[in-house]
Motif scaffolding. Structure first.
Motif, PDB file in Angstrom:
ATOM      1  N   HIS A  43     -32.204  37.467  68.627  1.00  0.00           N
ATOM      2  CA  HIS A  43     -31.056  36.618  68.278  1.00  0.00           C
ATOM      3  C   HIS A  43     -31.438  35.140  68.134  1.00  0.00           C
ATOM      4  CE1 HIS A  43     -31.113  36.657  72.689  1.00  0.00           C
ATOM      5  NE2 HIS A  43     -30.478  35.508  72.642  1.00  0.00           N
ATOM      6  N   PHE A  44     -32.704  34.834  68.375  1.00  0.00           N
ATOM      7  CA  PHE A  44     -33.227  33.489  68.127  1.00  0.00           C
ATOM      8  C   PHE A  44     -34.057  33.512  66.846  1.00  0.00           C
ATOM      9  CE2 PHE A  44     -33.137  33.723  72.847  1.00  0.00           C
ATOM     10  CZ  PHE A  44     -32.203  32.720  73.074  1.00  0.00           C
ATOM     11  N   ALA A  45     -33.996  32.456  66.079  1.00  0.00           N
ATOM     12  CA  ALA A  45     -34.846  32.335  64.897  1.00  0.00           C
ATOM     13  C   ALA A  45     -36.210  31.844  65.368  1.00  0.00           C
ATOM     14  CB  ALA A  45     -34.244  31.362  63.896  1.00  0.00           C
ATOM     15  N   HIS A  48     -32.503  26.951  74.560  1.00  0.00           N
ATOM     16  CA  HIS A  48     -32.483  27.519  75.913  1.00  0.00           C
ATOM     17  C   HIS A  48     -31.142  27.231  76.581  1.00  0.00           C
ATOM     18  CE1 HIS A  48     -36.727  28.039  75.266  1.00  0.00           C
ATOM     19  NE2 HIS A  48     -36.733  28.842  76.306  1.00  0.00           N
ATOM     20  N   ARG A  49     -30.603  28.261  77.203  1.00  0.00           N
ATOM     21  CA  ARG A  49     -29.334  28.118  77.904  1.00  0.00           C
ATOM     22  C   ARG A  49     -29.545  27.410  79.235  1.00  0.00           C
ATOM     23  NH1 ARG A  49     -27.434  34.137  78.399  1.00  0.00           N
ATOM     24  NH2 ARG A  49     -29.465  34.128  79.349  1.00  0.00           N
ATOM     25  N   PRO A  90     -28.436  27.178  83.159  1.00  0.00           N
ATOM     26  CA  PRO A  90     -29.439  26.296  83.741  1.00  0.00           C
ATOM     27  C   PRO A  90     -30.852  26.760  83.372  1.00  0.00           C
ATOM     28  CG  PRO A  90     -28.648  27.799  85.415  1.00  0.00           C
ATOM     29  CD  PRO A  90     -27.865  28.094  84.152  1.00  0.00           C
ATOM     30  N   ILE A  91     -31.701  25.808  83.112  1.00  0.00           N
ATOM     31  CA  ILE A  91     -33.067  26.106  82.691  1.00  0.00           C
ATOM     32  C   ILE A  91     -33.843  26.803  83.806  1.00  0.00           C
ATOM     33  CG2 ILE A  91     -34.300  23.991  83.325  1.00  0.00           C
ATOM     34  CD1 ILE A  91     -34.380  25.692  79.889  1.00  0.00           C
ATOM     35  N   ALA A  92     -33.424  26.630  85.048  1.00  0.00           N
ATOM     36  CA  ALA A  92     -34.097  27.283  86.183  1.00  0.00           C
ATOM     37  C   ALA A  92     -34.072  28.804  86.032  1.00  0.00           C
ATOM     38  CB  ALA A  92     -33.441  26.872  87.498  1.00  0.00           C
ATOM     39  N   GLU A  93     -33.046  29.347  85.402  1.00  0.00           N
ATOM     40  CA  GLU A  93     -32.978  30.793  85.187  1.00  0.00           C
ATOM     41  C   GLU A  93     -34.068  31.242  84.211  1.00  0.00           C
ATOM     42  OE1 GLU A  93     -29.893  33.779  83.040  1.00  0.00           O
ATOM     43  OE2 GLU A  93     -29.040  32.443  84.567  1.00  0.00           O
ATOM     44  N   SER A  94     -34.258  30.484  83.143  1.00  0.00           N
ATOM     45  CA  SER A  94     -35.324  30.799  82.185  1.00  0.00           C
ATOM     46  C   SER A  94     -36.693  30.656  82.847  1.00  0.00           C
ATOM     47  CB  SER A  94     -35.241  29.881  80.961  1.00  0.00           C
ATOM     48  OG  SER A  94     -34.063  30.127  80.246  1.00  0.00           O
TER      49      SER A  94
END
Length: 145
Positions: free
Chosen positions: A99-101, A59-60, A62-66
């Protein structure tokens, strides 16, 4: 989404300008407040659990965006306002995650966090079970490995 509609549509009517053919689980589980709490607990669990270290690492910041995106997605997915679609268009979740495994281990880590959040914030066992079953199917669909 039909399974959610079948389970939840008998209990309350969808309010405001939402699609009347969609589930109203959003209202039955407590609406915005509960969905925000689920998204927050999901990411707190991911960040603090040894079992989810690999998932958290992809996870990129800032985590707040996710967390905000999860909140927006869940809001619409559960029959509330289509916040995610209004901002980003159709969720196309599988394509957005290609793009994630995403293998069984990643799926299981994600479900571990989601189960924790659902159990913590959704009061009725039948609602927890129905939502977890559906989100499990969705998570399994995300596997690309």
């Amino acid at each position: 989404m039909n399974w959610l509609k079948k389970i939840f549509s008998k209990h309350t009517k969808v309010q405001d300008d939402r699609d009347p053919n969609q589930s109203n689980a959003y209202d039955l589980i407590g609406g915005d407040k509960v969905i925000r709490a689920i998204a927050n607990s999901f990411y707190q669990k991911m960040a603090s659990s040894e079992e989810t270290r690999a998932l958290f690492a992809i996870h990129r910041a800032p985590i707040a965006e996710s967390e905000q995106k999860l909140y927006e997605f869940l809001t619409g997915w559960l029959g509330g306002p289509q916040l995610y679609q209004q901002k980003y268009g159709h969720p196309a979740l599988r394509a957005r995650h290609m793009h994630f495994a995403v293998d069984e281990a990643m799926r299981d880590q994600w479900l571990f966090c989601m189960k924790f959040a659902i159990e913590k914030h959704i009061k009725k066992p039948e609602h927890r079970a129905a939502i977890y079953e559906a989100i499990s199917t969705l998570a399994d669909h995300m596997r690309n490995q």
